[in-house]
Enzyme design. Structure first.
Site, mmCIF file in Angstrom:
data_model
loop_
_atom_site.group_PDB
_atom_site.id
_atom_site.type_symbol
_atom_site.label_atom_id
_atom_site.label_comp_id
_atom_site.label_asym_id
_atom_site.label_seq_id
_atom_site.Cartn_x
_atom_site.Cartn_y
_atom_site.Cartn_z
ATOM 1 N N GLU A 1 54.582 79.096 5.101
ATOM 2 C CA GLU A 1 55.602 80.189 4.403
ATOM 3 C C GLU A 1 56.533 79.362 3.321
ATOM 4 O O GLU A 1 56.925 79.750 2.470
ATOM 5 C CB GLU A 1 56.310 80.935 5.296
ATOM 6 C CG GLU A 1 56.968 81.957 4.804
ATOM 7 C CD GLU A 1 58.560 81.659 4.480
ATOM 8 O OE1 GLU A 1 59.515 82.421 4.034
ATOM 9 O OE2 GLU A 1 59.118 80.443 4.759
ATOM 10 N N ASP B 1 65.199 79.161 11.194
ATOM 11 C CA ASP B 1 64.051 79.308 10.043
ATOM 12 C C ASP B 1 62.872 78.500 10.346
ATOM 13 O O ASP B 1 62.718 77.510 9.831
ATOM 14 C CB ASP B 1 64.850 78.928 8.680
ATOM 15 C CG ASP B 1 64.080 79.427 7.710
ATOM 16 O OD1 ASP B 1 63.080 80.365 7.908
ATOM 17 O OD2 ASP B 1 64.235 78.772 6.430
ATOM 18 N N HIS C 1 67.716 74.924 5.855
ATOM 19 C CA HIS C 1 66.547 74.027 5.631
ATOM 20 C C HIS C 1 67.400 72.520 5.841
ATOM 21 O O HIS C 1 67.097 71.617 4.754
ATOM 22 C CB HIS C 1 66.302 74.150 3.804
ATOM 23 C CG HIS C 1 65.445 75.248 3.778
ATOM 24 N ND1 HIS C 1 64.984 75.509 2.570
ATOM 25 C CD2 HIS C 1 64.969 76.075 4.656
ATOM 26 C CE1 HIS C 1 64.095 76.842 2.709
ATOM 27 N NE2 HIS C 1 63.853 77.038 3.830
#
Length: 499
Positions: free
Chosen positions: A158, A124, A286
Site C-alpha cells: 500500500e 501505520d 513514516h
C-alpha cells in the site's frame, strides 16, 4: 497509509436519528484491546528481527503475513495468499474467507499490512491490521453466522501506491466485483494524538472527490451510530485516494472506514472536540519511531470495537424468507397523499426522476434505485435545480394496507436518499414511517444541515416484528423547513420479508 497532500475536513452533517437496524442481528462483541496490542507486539518483534521494518519485498513483510495467516487458519478461515510483483519484488495479499453467508452479497474488511522501509509501521498500519485480525478471530470464537459472506484482507505494498489492493481488484471478474457489496477499510486507528474521522460516504462535507458508490452512506452512518452510542464525536474525511478503498470505489463498490490522522496537525477546534494537543496526529508517521510506543490505547480500543460493530451490523443482511409485500414502484399502486401536507411545490410522487444539479452537486439522480420509477419529490427537472424541488413544508405518501404475519421475523427494506445544498437546515428531513391504526411511528430519519449533500442511493432495513399480526401502511415523508432551502428526496424498492 501512503503520503499524499492532506485534504481538509468538515463536520459530519447528517444525523441519523433512527439508524436502520439489521433484523435479528447478534450483538457485536467487545474487542479486547489487550489482544489487539498483543498482535502489535508480535508485529514489532517481527520488524525488529528483520531489519527494523515490514516493507514490501522485505522478509519482515512475509513474516507478518505468515503470522496472520497461521492464526486465521487455526480459527477455521479459508485463506489465500495472493502474490503480485512490484518494483522487481514479490508482494503478497492475504485473503481470509469465513465459511457461510451469501457469497453473492459479500462484505469485505481490509487494511494494509506493510510498513515503509523507515520503521516497523505499528500505527501505520499495524493498528488497523491488528484490529481487523482480532475482529476476525472473534467471528470464529463466537461462531458468528451472518446472512452476508465475510471476507477479510491484509494488503501488500500500500505504501508504494495501493499496489496490493489494486492487484486484487484487477484480478476479479465483473461478476466477482459485483458480489462484493461493501468494503470497510481500516488504516491507522491508534494515532497517538488521535482524531475520529469517518470516510465521507455521502459527501455531506461537500469537499474533494464527492460521495462514494451507492451504499457508502450506509457504511458511514453505521460507524457514526457506534460513536454516537459511546458519546464520541466524529468528523468526515474525504475519499482522497490515500488508502486501499481507492480501487474498490473505482470499481463501483461501496466503501467506508475509520482514520485517526497521519502527518496533519490537529486544530484548536479539534483539540476542543477530542482532547490532545495542537500538534501532528502522528508525529512518528513514516518514521523509525512508529513503534508500539506510538499508539493511543483509548483510540485503539474504541476503533477496534467500532470495527466489530460495523461488521456485526452490516453483515446481518436481509434474512432469507418469504416476501410479504413489495413495491418497486414500476406500476401504480395505492399510495395516497397526506391530507395535512403543507408543501407547495415538489411534492412526493411516483415518477421517473430527471437529473438536477446545482454548483456541481447532484440534487436529483437521473435514475431510480432500480427500474424506471421511484417515490420522488418533484420528478421533473424544471428550469433550474430549485424550480421543482420540495418547497414550503411537508410532503408525504402512504402506501397500501399490508396485513403482517403473526409470527417470524419481519423486516422492511428500502432504498433512499436525501439531497440538499448548504441553504438547508436541520429542520429539513426524509423519514420512513409505519402507520398502525391511529398511531404513526418513525422507523428512520435522515436530517439536513447547512452543507452540500449530493444524492446517492443507500439501502436500509428496519425490524417490524413488533407489528406482527397487525395491518399496517408504510409512509414516506419529507420536509423543507423554508422556501429558501433546496431539498430533494427519494425512496424506492420497498419490501417486507418474513423469516
Amino acid at each position: 497509509m501512503r503520503r499524499l497532500p492532506l485534504i481538509g475536513v468538515a463536520a459530519l452533517s447528517v444525523s441519523l436519528l433512527a439508524v436502520p437496524a439489521q433484523a435479528a442481528a447478534a450483538a457485536a462483541p467487545d474487542i479486547s484491546v489487550a489482544n489487539v496490542k498483543a498482535h502489535l507486539t508480535q508485529l514489532q518483534s517481527i520488524a525488529t528481527a528483520n531489519g527494523g521494518n515490514r516493507a514490501h519485498g522485505r522478509p519482515g513483510y512475509l513474516a507478518s503475513v505468515t503470522y496472520v495467516k497461521n492464526l486465521l487458519d487455526a480459527a477455521g478461515f479459508t485463506t489465500t495468499q495472493q502474490s503480485f510483483t512490484y518494483n522487481g519484488a514479490t508482494g503478497y495479499n492475504l485473503i481470509a474467507d469465513w465459511p457461510g453467508g451469501d457469497t453473492s452479497d459479500t462484505l469485505m474488511i481490509g487494511g494494509h499490512l506493510d510498513s515503509v522501509t523507515a520503521g516497523p509501521g505499528i500505527n501505520d498500519n499495524g493498528s488497523g491490521s491488528a484490529g481487523i485480525l482480532e475482529v476476525a478471530l472473534q467471528v470464529s470464537r463466537t461462531g458468528f453466522q451472518p446472512g452476508r459472506h465475510l471476507r477479510f484482507a491484509w494488503w501488500g505494498a500500500e505504501e508504494l501506491g495501493l499496489r496490493g489492493s489494486t492487484a486484487y481488484v484487477n484480478s476479479l471478474s465483473s461478476a466477482q466485483k459485483a458480489a462484493i457489496t461493501g468494503y470497510l477499510n481500516f488504516d491507522m486507528i491508534g494515532s497517538p494524538n488521535p482524531g475520529y474521522f469517518l470516510y465521507d460516504g455521502d459527501n455531506s462535507d461537500g469537499t474533494g472527490a464527492g460521495p462514494g458508490p451507492a451504499g457508502s452512506a450506509q457504511i458511514e452512518q453505521t460507524l457514526a451510530a457506534y460513536f454516537t452510542s459511546i458519546g464520541v464525536a466524529t468528523r468526515g474525511t474525504d475519499f482522497d485516494g490515500r488508502s486501499d478503498y481507492g480501487p474498490f470505489i473505482s470499481a463501483g463498490i461501496p466503501a467506508g472506514g475509520i482514520f485517526t490522522g497521519a502527518e496533519g496537525t490537529k486544530t484548536s477546534a479539534q483539540v476542543a472536540l477530542w482532547g490532545g494537543t495542537a500538534t501532528r496526529f502522528d508525529p512518528c508517521y513514516h518514521a523509525s519511531c512508529d513503534t508500539t510506543s506510538n499508539i493511543n490505547d483509548t483510540a485503539l480500543d474504541r476503533n477496534s470495537d467500532a470495527i466489530a460493530y460495523s461488521v456485526w451490523t452490516l453483515a446481518a443482511g436481509t434474512p432469507a424468507g418469504s416476501t410479504v409485500w413489495a413495491d418497486d414502484l414500476e406500476t401504480a399502486t395505492s399510495w395516497t397523499r397526506g391530507t395535512a401536507d403543507t408543501a407547495t411545490a415538489g411534492l412526493f410522487e411516483r415518477g421517473n426522476p430527471a437529473a438536477t444539479s446545482s454548483s456541481g452537486v447532484a440534487t436529483q439522480l437521473d435514475a431510480a434505485a432500480s427500474g424506471s420509477n421511484a417515490l420522488i419529490t418533484g420528478a421533473t427537472a424544471g428550469s433550474s435545480a430549485g424550480a421543482n424541488d420540495l418547497d414550503g413544508g411537508i410532503s408525504s405518501l402512504t402506501g397500501p394496507s399490508v396485513t403482517l404475519p403473526s409470527s417470524g421475523t419481519l423486516t422492511l427494506s428500502w432504498s433512499w436518499y436525501l439531497a440538499h445544498l448548504n441553504n438547508a437546515t436541520s429542520a429539513d428531513y426524509l423519514r420512513v414511517r409505519i402507520v398502525s391504526g391511529s398511531t404513526t411511528t418513525t422507523l428512520a430519519t435522515l436530517t439536513g444541515a447547512a452543507s452540500n449533500r449530493a444524492a446517492a442511493w443507500a439501502a436500509a432495513t428496519a425490524n417490524l416484528s413488533s407489528y406482527a399480526g397487525q395491518t399496517v401502511r408504510i409512509q414516506v415523508e419529507a420536509a423543507d423547513a423554508g422556501t429558501a432551502s433546496l431539498v430533494e428526496a427519494a425512496v424506492d424498492n420497498l419490501k417486507i420479508v418474513q423469516s
